[in-house]
Design a protein around this motif. Structure first.
Motif, PDB file in Angstrom:
ATOM      1  N   ASP A 141      47.155  53.533  -8.193  1.00 16.81           N
ATOM      2  CA  ASP A 141      46.603  52.176  -7.368  1.00 16.81           C
ATOM      3  C   ASP A 141      45.730  52.181  -6.309  1.00 16.81           C
ATOM      4  N   PHE A 142      45.942  53.054  -5.669  1.00 14.71           N
ATOM      5  CA  PHE A 142      45.236  53.405  -4.296  1.00 14.71           C
ATOM      6  C   PHE A 142      43.881  53.759  -4.759  1.00 14.71           C
ATOM      7  N   GLU A 143      43.472  54.528  -5.585  1.00 19.71           N
ATOM      8  CA  GLU A 143      42.363  54.980  -6.073  1.00 19.71           C
ATOM      9  C   GLU A 143      41.573  53.635  -6.571  1.00 19.71           C
ATOM     10  N   LYS A 144      42.040  52.683  -7.106  1.00 19.07           N
ATOM     11  CA  LYS A 144      41.498  51.453  -7.727  1.00 19.07           C
ATOM     12  C   LYS A 144      41.323  50.524  -6.500  1.00 19.07           C
ATOM     13  N   SER A 145      41.785  50.840  -5.362  1.00 21.38           N
ATOM     14  CA  SER A 145      41.710  49.716  -4.327  1.00 21.38           C
ATOM     15  C   SER A 145      40.424  49.936  -3.799  1.00 21.38           C
ATOM     16  N   MET A 146      40.000  48.749  -2.778  1.00 23.18           N
ATOM     17  CA  MET A 146      38.789  48.919  -2.476  1.00 23.18           C
ATOM     18  C   MET A 146      38.654  50.039  -1.375  1.00 23.18           C
ATOM     19  N   ALA A 147      39.617  50.656  -0.634  1.00 25.02           N
ATOM     20  CA  ALA A 147      39.503  51.656   0.095  1.00 25.02           C
ATOM     21  C   ALA A 147      39.071  53.098  -0.741  1.00 25.02           C
ATOM     22  N   GLY A 148      40.026  52.932  -1.764  1.00 25.15           N
ATOM     23  CA  GLY A 148      39.688  54.228  -2.919  1.00 25.15           C
ATOM     24  C   GLY A 148      38.264  54.149  -3.501  1.00 25.15           C
ATOM     25  N   ARG A 149      38.021  53.026  -3.673  1.00 22.33           N
ATOM     26  CA  ARG A 149      36.440  52.672  -4.524  1.00 22.33           C
ATOM     27  C   ARG A 149      35.436  53.181  -3.439  1.00 22.33           C
ATOM     28  N   GLN A 150      35.393  53.049  -2.264  1.00 22.54           N
ATOM     29  CA  GLN A 150      34.455  53.228  -1.190  1.00 22.54           C
ATOM     30  C   GLN A 150      34.484  54.933  -1.114  1.00 22.54           C
ATOM     31  N   LEU A 151      35.632  55.293  -1.188  1.00 20.81           N
ATOM     32  CA  LEU A 151      35.813  56.669  -0.812  1.00 20.81           C
ATOM     33  C   LEU A 151      35.085  57.596  -2.121  1.00 20.81           C
ATOM     34  N   ILE A 152      35.398  56.819  -3.457  1.00 15.49           N
ATOM     35  CA  ILE A 152      34.722  57.607  -4.484  1.00 15.49           C
ATOM     36  C   ILE A 152      33.230  57.560  -4.339  1.00 15.49           C
ATOM     37  N   GLU A 153      32.527  56.281  -3.729  1.00 15.13           N
ATOM     38  CA  GLU A 153      31.133  56.161  -3.859  1.00 15.13           C
ATOM     39  C   GLU A 153      30.867  56.814  -2.701  1.00 15.13           C
ATOM     40  N   GLN A 154      31.465  57.210  -1.524  1.00 16.43           N
ATOM     41  CA  GLN A 154      30.911  58.129  -0.516  1.00 16.43           C
ATOM     42  C   GLN A 154      30.812  59.585  -0.937  1.00 16.43           C
ATOM     43  N   HIS A 155      31.633  59.905  -1.779  1.00 17.79           N
ATOM     44  CA  HIS A 155      31.499  61.183  -2.399  1.00 17.79           C
ATOM     45  C   HIS A 155      30.257  61.444  -3.373  1.00 17.79           C
ATOM     46  N   GLY A 156      29.597  60.308  -3.578  1.00 14.69           N
ATOM     47  CA  GLY A 156      28.367  60.500  -4.548  1.00 14.69           C
ATOM     48  C   GLY A 156      28.808  60.171  -6.009  1.00 14.69           C
ATOM     49  N   TYR A 157      30.087  59.806  -6.152  1.00 16.50           N
ATOM     50  CA  TYR A 157      30.295  59.455  -7.483  1.00 16.50           C
ATOM     51  C   TYR A 157      29.994  57.778  -7.952  1.00 16.50           C
TER      52      TYR A 157
END
Length: 290
Positions: A266-282
């Motif tokens: 659920d954290f991965e799907k949250s706004m914070a998780g999504r931002q972190l995924i994008e920051q890593h270039g995904y």
């Protein structure tokens, strides 16, 4: 004596019940996550941010390749397998034979980048030529550009999901001369000091730290010789699914572990998780379970 014994017994029962209550309380849910080297840096950072939000969780993460993560699930040594490829038919059969049920989560889109040394006078390549390089048919850069150097191939071991992905996309067997590296970092370090090298890494991995990777160059890929050259770090191309070597990233979760794992998902799907995924270039796709 009898009353004292009864009191002592009652006290022991109370103490044991209290100890059981403390021991059975899931104060520190422990999650073991293994698998894809492509995903490991992202997984570590997601886990760090998540445990800052919920400090009761303990998440142990290691890489080693998608195949290792999937095998760890089969052997009961992990709760989550990070994988840059889907399960093979053989793996599906193995889970079925053992009666192991899984949840499948697709949480991001990745692109595989092909890299060369920054000084190599090559900026783009077509898929067919790339296949001839990786299978060993083209052995010297002089066959393609004005550089007389034998080509050194930096790849991954066969347990790697990225290895399997590239092999299937190019419909090749890798050259026996290809170096089998344990992960993205080793490939990048090899290419940094080898002007004749070519290798493949997760685009998110190489794009996340451009200063550290300034000695390597990301090649643009043309699906056909006359087609457009597409970069794996172009978000518009990825969103349009125009890059030839892009793929979803998976997390396979033991169904029996789903209850304790779900807060992290659920954290991965949250706004914070999504931002972190994008920051890593995904790249973000609609998160969903299969």
């Amino acid at each position: 004596m009898r009353k004292s014994a009864i009191k002592a017994f009652n006290l022991l029962v109370i103490l044991l019940a209290f100890e059981c209550l403390l021991g059975c309380k899931p104060d520190n849910p422990a999650i073991k996550m293994k698998g894809s080297d492509t995903e490991v840096n992202l997984a570590v950072n997601l886990a760090e941010k998540f445990t800052q939000v919920d400090q009761t969780f303990n998440i142990a993460i290691s890489g080693g390749g998608s195949g290792l993560g999937i095998t760890s699930l089969l052997n009961g040594q992990a709760d989550i397998a990070n994988s840059s490829r889907p399960l093979s038919p053989e793996e599906v059969a193995q889970f079925k034979a053992k009666g192991i049920a899984l949840h499948t989560v697709v949480f991001a889109e990745d692109a595989t980048a092909f890299i060369v040394h920054k000084d190599l006078p090559l900026d783009e390549i077509d898929v067919e030529t790339l296949g001839h390089i990786l299978n060993g048919s083209i052995k010297n850069w002089s066959e393609l550009i004005d550089v007389n150097l034998p080509i050194n191939i930096y790849g991954r071991q066969s347990s790697s999901g990225t290895h399997s992905f590239i092999k299937k996309k190019l419909r090749i067997e890798f050259s026996n001369a290809a170096k089998e590296m344990t992960g993205n970092a080793q490939i990048i370090e090899g290419i940094k000091v080898d002007r004749s090298g070519i290798g493949y890494v997760g685009a998110g991995y190489v794009a996340h730290a451009p200063e550290d990777n300034r000695h390597v160059k990301i090649l643009k890929i043309r699906e056909k010789q006359a087609g457009p050259a597409i970069s794996p770090i172009d978000p518009h191309a990825i969103n349009a699914r125009a890059y030839y070597f892009q793929r979803p990233l998976y997390q396979f979760v033991l169904t029996k572990s789903w209850g304790k794992v779900k807060p992290f998902i659920d954290f991965e799907k949250s706004m914070a998780g999504r931002q972190l995924i994008e920051q890593h270039g995904y790249y973000i796709i609609d998160n969903h379970e299969i």
